[in-house]
Design a protein around this motif. Sequence first.
Motif, PDB file in Angstrom:
ATOM      1  N   ALA A 144      34.906  -3.656   7.301  1.00 22.57           N
ATOM      2  CA  ALA A 144      34.469  -4.843   6.578  1.00 22.57           C
ATOM      3  C   ALA A 144      33.012  -4.679   6.154  1.00 22.57           C
ATOM      4  O   ALA A 144      32.283  -3.844   6.697  1.00 22.57           O
ATOM      5  CB  ALA A 144      34.633  -6.084   7.460  1.00 22.57           C
ATOM      6  N   PRO A 145      32.560  -5.448   5.167  1.00 23.21           N
ATOM      7  CA  PRO A 145      31.127  -5.414   4.818  1.00 23.21           C
ATOM      8  C   PRO A 145      30.295  -5.670   6.064  1.00 23.21           C
ATOM      9  O   PRO A 145      30.533  -6.642   6.791  1.00 23.21           O
ATOM     10  CB  PRO A 145      30.991  -6.543   3.795  1.00 23.21           C
ATOM     11  N   ASN A 146      29.340  -4.785   6.346  1.00 21.49           N
ATOM     12  CA  ASN A 146      28.620  -4.896   7.611  1.00 21.49           C
ATOM     13  C   ASN A 146      27.110  -4.933   7.459  1.00 21.49           C
ATOM     14  O   ASN A 146      26.381  -4.661   8.404  1.00 21.49           O
ATOM     15  CB  ASN A 146      29.044  -3.779   8.576  1.00 21.49           C
ATOM     16  N   ALA A 147      26.633  -5.224   6.283  1.00 24.02           N
ATOM     17  CA  ALA A 147      25.211  -5.531   6.058  1.00 24.02           C
ATOM     18  C   ALA A 147      24.273  -4.467   6.609  1.00 24.02           C
ATOM     19  O   ALA A 147      23.163  -4.766   7.034  1.00 24.02           O
ATOM     20  CB  ALA A 147      24.883  -6.888   6.678  1.00 24.02           C
ATOM     21  N   GLY A 148      24.716  -3.204   6.600  1.00 25.44           N
ATOM     22  CA  GLY A 148      23.818  -2.123   6.975  1.00 25.44           C
ATOM     23  C   GLY A 148      23.731  -1.822   8.448  1.00 25.44           C
ATOM     24  O   GLY A 148      22.968  -0.952   8.848  1.00 25.44           O
ATOM     25  N   ILE A 149      24.523  -2.512   9.305  1.00 25.09           N
ATOM     26  CA  ILE A 149      24.413  -2.236  10.734  1.00 25.09           C
ATOM     27  C   ILE A 149      25.358  -1.115  11.167  1.00 25.09           C
ATOM     28  O   ILE A 149      25.182  -0.530  12.215  1.00 25.09           O
ATOM     29  CB  ILE A 149      24.686  -3.493  11.578  1.00 25.09           C
ATOM     30  N   GLY A 150      26.370  -0.818  10.382  1.00 23.56           N
ATOM     31  CA  GLY A 150      27.255   0.294  10.670  1.00 23.56           C
ATOM     32  C   GLY A 150      28.368  -0.045  11.653  1.00 23.56           C
ATOM     33  O   GLY A 150      28.279  -0.975  12.446  1.00 23.56           O
ATOM     34  N   GLU A 151      29.446   0.714  11.575  1.00 23.83           N
ATOM     35  CA  GLU A 151      30.569   0.591  12.501  1.00 23.83           C
ATOM     36  C   GLU A 151      31.103   1.979  12.804  1.00 23.83           C
ATOM     37  O   GLU A 151      31.239   2.815  11.919  1.00 23.83           O
ATOM     38  CB  GLU A 151      31.671  -0.271  11.898  1.00 23.83           C
ATOM     39  N   SER A 152      31.376   2.228  14.085  1.00 19.49           N
ATOM     40  CA  SER A 152      31.851   3.532  14.506  1.00 19.49           C
ATOM     41  C   SER A 152      33.303   3.457  14.956  1.00 19.49           C
ATOM     42  O   SER A 152      33.739   2.459  15.537  1.00 19.49           O
ATOM     43  CB  SER A 152      30.998   4.077  15.662  1.00 19.49           C
ATOM     44  N   PHE A 153      34.052   4.507  14.682  1.00 19.88           N
ATOM     45  CA  PHE A 153      35.413   4.642  15.172  1.00 19.88           C
ATOM     46  C   PHE A 153      35.726   6.120  15.281  1.00 19.88           C
ATOM     47  O   PHE A 153      35.017   6.961  14.730  1.00 19.88           O
ATOM     48  CB  PHE A 153      36.409   3.943  14.246  1.00 19.88           C
ATOM     49  N   GLY A 154      36.786   6.457  16.020  1.00 27.85           N
ATOM     50  CA  GLY A 154      37.078   7.856  16.232  1.00 27.85           C
ATOM     51  C   GLY A 154      38.556   8.134  16.351  1.00 27.85           C
ATOM     52  O   GLY A 154      39.393   7.247  16.200  1.00 27.85           O
ATOM     53  N   LYS A 155      38.865   9.406  16.600  1.00 28.51           N
ATOM     54  CA  LYS A 155      40.243   9.838  16.764  1.00 28.51           C
ATOM     55  C   LYS A 155      40.296  10.915  17.833  1.00 28.51           C
ATOM     56  O   LYS A 155      39.647  11.952  17.714  1.00 28.51           O
ATOM     57  CB  LYS A 155      40.809  10.396  15.442  1.00 28.51           C
ATOM     58  N   PHE A 156      41.065  10.647  18.902  1.00 26.17           N
ATOM     59  CA  PHE A 156      41.226  11.629  19.961  1.00 26.17           C
ATOM     60  C   PHE A 156      42.413  12.532  19.669  1.00 26.17           C
ATOM     61  O   PHE A 156      43.393  12.118  19.057  1.00 26.17           O
ATOM     62  CB  PHE A 156      41.439  10.942  21.308  1.00 26.17           C
ATOM     63  N   CYS A 157      42.344  13.768  20.152  1.00 28.57           N
ATOM     64  CA  CYS A 157      43.460  14.694  20.027  1.00 28.57           C
ATOM     65  C   CYS A 157      44.598  14.269  20.957  1.00 28.57           C
ATOM     66  O   CYS A 157      44.361  13.666  22.007  1.00 28.57           O
ATOM     67  CB  CYS A 157      43.009  16.109  20.367  1.00 28.57           C
ATOM     68  N   PRO A 158      45.837  14.569  20.586  1.00 33.84           N
ATOM     69  CA  PRO A 158      46.967  14.160  21.420  1.00 33.84           C
ATOM     70  C   PRO A 158      46.986  14.900  22.745  1.00 33.84           C
ATOM     71  O   PRO A 158      46.537  16.051  22.848  1.00 33.84           O
ATOM     72  CB  PRO A 158      48.180  14.529  20.558  1.00 33.84           C
ATOM     73  N   ASN A 159      47.514  14.229  23.770  1.00 35.07           N
ATOM     74  CA  ASN A 159      47.684  14.844  25.091  1.00 35.07           C
ATOM     75  C   ASN A 159      46.381  15.399  25.649  1.00 35.07           C
ATOM     76  O   ASN A 159      46.382  16.367  26.399  1.00 35.07           O
ATOM     77  CB  ASN A 159      48.741  15.956  25.033  1.00 35.07           C
ATOM     78  N   ARG A 160      45.287  14.782  25.219  1.00 34.36           N
ATOM     79  CA  ARG A 160      43.956  15.184  25.683  1.00 34.36           C
ATOM     80  C   ARG A 160      43.636  16.650  25.400  1.00 34.36           C
ATOM     81  O   ARG A 160      42.907  17.314  26.146  1.00 34.36           O
ATOM     82  CB  ARG A 160      43.790  14.895  27.178  1.00 34.36           C
ATOM     83  N   ALA A 161      44.207  17.178  24.322  1.00 33.51           N
ATOM     84  CA  ALA A 161      43.851  18.523  23.887  1.00 33.51           C
ATOM     85  C   ALA A 161      42.393  18.551  23.471  1.00 33.51           C
ATOM     86  O   ALA A 161      41.767  17.517  23.243  1.00 33.51           O
ATOM     87  CB  ALA A 161      44.744  18.949  22.725  1.00 33.51           C
ATOM     88  N   GLN A 162      41.838  19.730  23.341  1.00 32.33           N
ATOM     89  CA  GLN A 162      40.440  19.897  22.980  1.00 32.33           C
ATOM     90  C   GLN A 162      40.243  19.716  21.482  1.00 32.33           C
ATOM     91  O   GLN A 162      41.016  20.232  20.685  1.00 32.33           O
ATOM     92  CB  GLN A 162      39.958  21.298  23.382  1.00 32.33           C
ATOM     93  N   ALA A 163      39.219  18.963  21.106  1.00 35.57           N
ATOM     94  CA  ALA A 163      38.842  18.837  19.699  1.00 35.57           C
ATOM     95  C   ALA A 163      37.958  20.019  19.322  1.00 35.57           C
ATOM     96  O   ALA A 163      36.894  20.226  19.905  1.00 35.57           O
ATOM     97  CB  ALA A 163      38.113  17.537  19.436  1.00 35.57           C
ATOM     98  N   VAL A 164      38.418  20.797  18.346  1.00 36.17           N
ATOM     99  CA  VAL A 164      37.638  21.947  17.883  1.00 36.17           C
ATOM    100  C   VAL A 164      36.510  21.471  16.968  1.00 36.17           C
ATOM    101  O   VAL A 164      35.367  21.904  17.078  1.00 36.17           O
ATOM    102  CB  VAL A 164      38.547  22.949  17.149  1.00 36.17           C
ATOM    103  N   SER A 165      36.831  20.577  16.030  1.00 34.10           N
ATOM    104  CA  SER A 165      35.843  20.045  15.095  1.00 34.10           C
ATOM    105  C   SER A 165      36.372  18.733  14.531  1.00 34.10           C
ATOM    106  O   SER A 165      37.490  18.309  14.851  1.00 34.10           O
ATOM    107  CB  SER A 165      35.556  21.038  13.964  1.00 34.10           C
TER     108      SER A 165
END
Length: 293
Positions: A144-165
């Motif tokens: 949503a419009p956030n007036a410059g304060i920013g919003e963070s979100f992420g995505k984890f790998c399935p089954n707790r595998a390692q994220a390469v990049s």
Amino acid sequence: MKMSRWRYRVSTVVGTAAVLLALLTAPATAEQTLLLSPAVEAGPYTVVWSAPRLAQPRSVSESEVAVCPEGTVVLGGGSANNSVASSGALALIRSEPVMTAGRLAGWAARVENFSLIGWNFTAVSVCGPAPGGHGTVARFKEIAPNAGIGESFGKFCPNRAQAVSGGFAIPAGVRAHTVGITHDPAGHGPSVGVINRNPTTITASAFAICADTMVISHGPNPPAETVASQTQKSLTVRCPEGMFVVGGGVEPANRAAITITASYPSGASEWTVVVLNDETVAVRVVPQISCVD
């Protein structure tokens, strides 16, 4: 791992699927300063740079792809350019893996250029043999419009595998930009920060390249660096001795309104991030890196 083999490589798109060809734009003009950057090989890994491409002045967005050699897959990537803040820097709005025929074949970059000057940019891929459990996952998030304060979100790998990049994407032609891409300390996925100054909601994306047979080192990260108001700064972080870079990013303090203009592997064992500080005060940022033995 001893890094003993270095050579120049510019990617070509011969033999790749039409989905990659559709992402390419008109070639850079001779009048522009070209990005003549060496790609490197070290052990089984290769950093591949696309040919330079011109982001036209006042263009909504331009795309480029760096394609991995046959027999390899993309493990990470980013984009570099020759823009400068004083003349209107480019904004990196899409940095993500590309899949064709079931293979993660390269890395795509999209930039926006609202300045009166054309700038060259490239996509950059980190390529290597396919590890076990290799694949990509994505999360789409409405911001949503956030007036410059920013919003963070992420995505984890399935089954707790390692994220390469990790990678990200935001829409073109809107008043929004990515302010950071960071890795979970446990190495399970990236987190993306987005500022939406558009009057309406936008959809942003976070991508993770995952594997269950690679040991990835996230860091060590250097101390935070200060970026003065309305200036652009290049930050470089290096892998531990004997390791090869596969990814990187940057974390701004307090969700500051920085713009990522470039983020790319600048050598066999280093990652460079270029940020523009849009704030009226100085901000502090921490460059990040992911490495593999």
